[in-house]
Design a protein around this motif. Sequence first.
Motif, short mmCIF file in Angstrom:
data_model
loop_
_atom_site.label_atom_id
_atom_site.label_comp_id
_atom_site.label_asym_id
_atom_site.label_seq_id
_atom_site.Cartn_x
_atom_site.Cartn_y
_atom_site.Cartn_z
N ASP A 105 0.70 -1.06 0.02
CA ASP A 105 -0.01 0.05 -0.11
C ASP A 105 0.90 1.22 0.12
OD1 ASP A 105 -1.39 2.26 1.60
OD2 ASP A 105 -3.23 0.99 1.08
N GLU A 106 0.49 2.33 -1.15
CA GLU A 106 1.62 3.27 -1.19
C GLU A 106 1.36 4.34 0.12
OE1 GLU A 106 1.15 5.17 -4.83
OE2 GLU A 106 1.37 3.34 -5.87
N THR A 107 0.15 4.16 0.74
CA THR A 107 0.00 5.37 1.85
C THR A 107 0.55 4.60 3.16
OG1 THR A 107 -2.09 5.81 0.90
CG2 THR A 107 -1.92 6.45 3.10
N THR A 108 0.08 3.45 3.55
CA THR A 108 0.77 2.82 4.65
C THR A 108 2.14 2.11 4.50
OG1 THR A 108 -0.17 0.65 4.49
CG2 THR A 108 -1.66 2.45 5.50
N GLY A 109 2.38 1.77 3.46
CA GLY A 109 3.90 0.93 3.43
C GLY A 109 3.67 -0.34 3.63
N LYS A 110 2.71 -0.89 4.01
CA LYS A 110 2.26 -2.27 4.49
C LYS A 110 1.86 -2.96 3.40
CE LYS A 110 3.13 -1.18 8.79
NZ LYS A 110 4.08 -1.56 9.61
N VAL A 111 1.88 -4.59 3.57
CA VAL A 111 1.57 -5.38 2.73
C VAL A 111 0.12 -5.58 2.32
CG1 VAL A 111 1.42 -7.22 4.21
CG2 VAL A 111 1.83 -7.94 1.76
N VAL A 112 -0.07 -5.65 1.20
CA VAL A 112 -1.68 -5.81 0.70
C VAL A 112 -1.86 -7.24 -0.12
CG1 VAL A 112 -3.78 -5.29 -0.71
CG2 VAL A 112 -2.20 -3.40 0.39
N VAL A 113 -2.60 -8.19 0.52
CA VAL A 113 -2.63 -9.36 -0.28
C VAL A 113 -3.80 -9.37 -1.25
CG1 VAL A 113 -3.27 -11.93 0.06
CG2 VAL A 113 -1.83 -10.81 2.15
N LEU A 114 -3.54 -9.77 -2.35
CA LEU A 114 -4.29 -9.38 -3.59
C LEU A 114 -5.27 -10.57 -3.79
CD1 LEU A 114 -1.58 -7.95 -5.91
CD2 LEU A 114 -3.21 -6.63 -4.48
N VAL A 115 -5.25 -11.69 -3.17
CA VAL A 115 -5.91 -12.81 -3.61
C VAL A 115 -6.41 -13.42 -2.51
CG1 VAL A 115 -5.67 -14.87 -4.85
CG2 VAL A 115 -4.47 -13.40 -5.55
N ASP A 116 -7.75 -13.52 -2.38
CA ASP A 116 -8.45 -14.09 -1.28
C ASP A 116 -8.16 -15.71 -0.87
OD1 ASP A 116 -9.78 -11.88 -0.63
OD2 ASP A 116 -11.32 -12.27 -1.78
N GLU A 117 -8.12 -16.51 -1.93
CA GLU A 117 -7.74 -17.78 -1.88
C GLU A 117 -6.61 -18.37 -2.97
OE1 GLU A 117 -11.44 -19.98 -2.53
OE2 GLU A 117 -12.51 -19.31 -0.77
N ILE A 118 -5.97 -19.15 -2.36
CA ILE A 118 -4.75 -19.74 -2.95
C ILE A 118 -4.98 -21.25 -3.38
CG2 ILE A 118 -2.12 -20.43 -3.12
CD1 ILE A 118 -2.96 -17.37 -2.74
N ASP A 119 -5.31 -21.53 -4.75
CA ASP A 119 -5.29 -23.05 -5.17
C ASP A 119 -4.10 -23.68 -5.35
OD1 ASP A 119 -4.36 -21.82 -7.50
OD2 ASP A 119 -6.48 -22.00 -8.61
N ASP A 120 -4.25 -24.94 -5.76
CA ASP A 120 -2.74 -25.62 -5.85
C ASP A 120 -1.97 -25.13 -7.07
OD1 ASP A 120 -3.59 -27.32 -3.98
OD2 ASP A 120 -4.48 -28.94 -5.10
N ALA A 121 -2.55 -24.67 -7.99
CA ALA A 121 -1.68 -23.91 -9.10
C ALA A 121 -0.80 -22.66 -8.56
CB ALA A 121 -2.82 -23.49 -10.09
N ARG A 122 -1.33 -22.12 -7.44
CA ARG A 122 -0.55 -20.74 -6.99
C ARG A 122 0.14 -21.14 -5.61
NH1 ARG A 122 -4.19 -15.58 -8.02
NH2 ARG A 122 -3.04 -14.79 -9.55
N ARG A 123 0.04 -22.44 -5.31
CA ARG A 123 0.57 -22.72 -3.99
C ARG A 123 2.29 -22.18 -3.86
NH1 ARG A 123 -0.96 -26.88 0.15
NH2 ARG A 123 0.81 -26.71 1.56
N ALA A 124 2.81 -22.88 -4.73
CA ALA A 124 4.33 -22.58 -4.60
C ALA A 124 4.49 -20.94 -4.80
CB ALA A 124 5.06 -23.24 -6.11
N ASP A 125 3.84 -20.18 -5.57
CA ASP A 125 4.05 -18.71 -5.63
C ASP A 125 3.70 -18.35 -3.98
OD1 ASP A 125 4.84 -18.85 -8.03
OD2 ASP A 125 3.00 -18.23 -8.94
N ALA A 126 2.94 -18.75 -3.52
CA ALA A 126 2.14 -18.18 -2.27
C ALA A 126 3.29 -18.67 -1.34
CB ALA A 126 0.78 -18.70 -1.85
N GLU A 127 4.08 -19.59 -1.31
CA GLU A 127 4.83 -20.34 -0.24
C GLU A 127 6.17 -19.43 -0.50
OE1 GLU A 127 5.32 -24.41 -1.27
OE2 GLU A 127 3.52 -24.83 -0.01
N THR A 128 6.53 -19.06 -1.70
CA THR A 128 7.67 -18.22 -2.10
C THR A 128 7.55 -16.80 -1.37
OG1 THR A 128 8.31 -19.37 -4.09
CG2 THR A 128 8.83 -17.16 -3.80
#
Length: 67
Positions: free
Chosen positions: A29-52
């Motif tokens: 977030d440009e205002t707070t400088g804190k992380v913003v999670v863009l995806v509500d649910e992580i499926d198996d196809a994105r699991r490796a990216d999420a773990e990274t």
Amino acid sequence: MTLKIVADIAACKGTACCMMESPDLCDVDETTGKVVVLVDEIDDARRADAETAVRACPTKALELRDC
């Protein structure tokens, strides 16, 4: 199994390591400088990216949880 990325905003220092590793899952977030999670649910196809993204956080402000 579906997972979600949970952010501890208090622990986040805005290093953007998660965003650099997984820009489709995390942003800063440009205002707070804190992380913003863009995806509500992580499926198996994105699991490796999420773990990274979670591993990349130097303050351990991110974790994966079951939905």
